[in-house]
Design a protein around this motif. Sequence first.
Motif, PDB file in Angstrom:
ATOM      1  N   CYS A   8      39.238  66.144  69.145  1.00  0.00           N
ATOM      2  CA  CYS A   8      39.624  66.831  67.902  1.00  0.00           C
ATOM      3  C   CYS A   8      38.553  67.785  67.387  1.00  0.00           C
ATOM      4  O   CYS A   8      38.806  68.537  66.472  1.00  0.00           O
ATOM      5  N   TRP A   9      37.350  67.709  67.949  1.00  0.00           N
ATOM      6  CA  TRP A   9      36.234  68.582  67.578  1.00  0.00           C
ATOM      7  C   TRP A   9      35.882  68.485  66.094  1.00  0.00           C
ATOM      8  O   TRP A   9      35.420  69.450  65.502  1.00  0.00           O
ATOM      9  N   SER A  10      36.097  67.334  65.471  1.00  0.00           N
ATOM     10  CA  SER A  10      35.843  67.244  64.038  1.00  0.00           C
ATOM     11  C   SER A  10      34.845  66.159  63.639  1.00  0.00           C
ATOM     12  O   SER A  10      34.446  66.112  62.489  1.00  0.00           O
ATOM     13  N   GLU A  11      34.453  65.312  64.573  1.00  0.00           N
ATOM     14  CA  GLU A  11      33.587  64.192  64.226  1.00  0.00           C
ATOM     15  C   GLU A  11      32.643  63.899  65.404  1.00  0.00           C
ATOM     16  O   GLU A  11      33.053  64.009  66.557  1.00  0.00           O
ATOM     17  N   PRO A  12      31.404  63.512  65.108  1.00  0.00           N
ATOM     18  CA  PRO A  12      30.484  63.185  66.197  1.00  0.00           C
ATOM     19  C   PRO A  12      30.979  61.999  67.028  1.00  0.00           C
ATOM     20  O   PRO A  12      31.657  61.105  66.519  1.00  0.00           O
ATOM     21  N   VAL A  13      30.610  61.998  68.270  1.00  0.00           N
ATOM     22  CA  VAL A  13      30.956  60.911  69.186  1.00  0.00           C
ATOM     23  C   VAL A  13      30.503  59.570  68.613  1.00  0.00           C
ATOM     24  O   VAL A  13      31.190  58.554  68.766  1.00  0.00           O
ATOM     25  N   ALA A  14      29.356  59.559  67.936  1.00  0.00           N
ATOM     26  CA  ALA A  14      28.795  58.315  67.402  1.00  0.00           C
ATOM     27  C   ALA A  14      29.729  57.610  66.432  1.00  0.00           C
ATOM     28  O   ALA A  14      29.732  56.380  66.364  1.00  0.00           O
ATOM     29  N   THR A  15      30.536  58.346  65.691  1.00  0.00           N
ATOM     30  CA  THR A  15      31.385  57.736  64.665  1.00  0.00           C
ATOM     31  C   THR A  15      32.871  57.778  64.992  1.00  0.00           C
ATOM     32  O   THR A  15      33.655  57.109  64.329  1.00  0.00           O
TER      33      THR A  15
END
Length: 86
Positions: free
Chosen positions: A31-38
Amino acid sequence: MALAPLWPADLTPDQQQRAHKLEMSLLAPCCWSEPVATHRSEIALSIKAEIERLVREGRTDREIIDLYKSRYGMRILVEPEGSQWW
């Protein structure tokens, strides 16, 4: 006879910190909206596991970031090139 565990050894505290920094620097490509970490998508969880494996194998931060840039393009980076910590 003892059996070896089927899962990889835990990361050291330093490796955990490195992996988390890397996970925070990459966007989940679903989705390109949130870091992989979260992010909790399947692809984000897969990337987290791969980052941990790569860190455990001794890959440098630059090698790991370059791998994801080659796979997904510059869009994978949370911050534009040149502003990162590595």
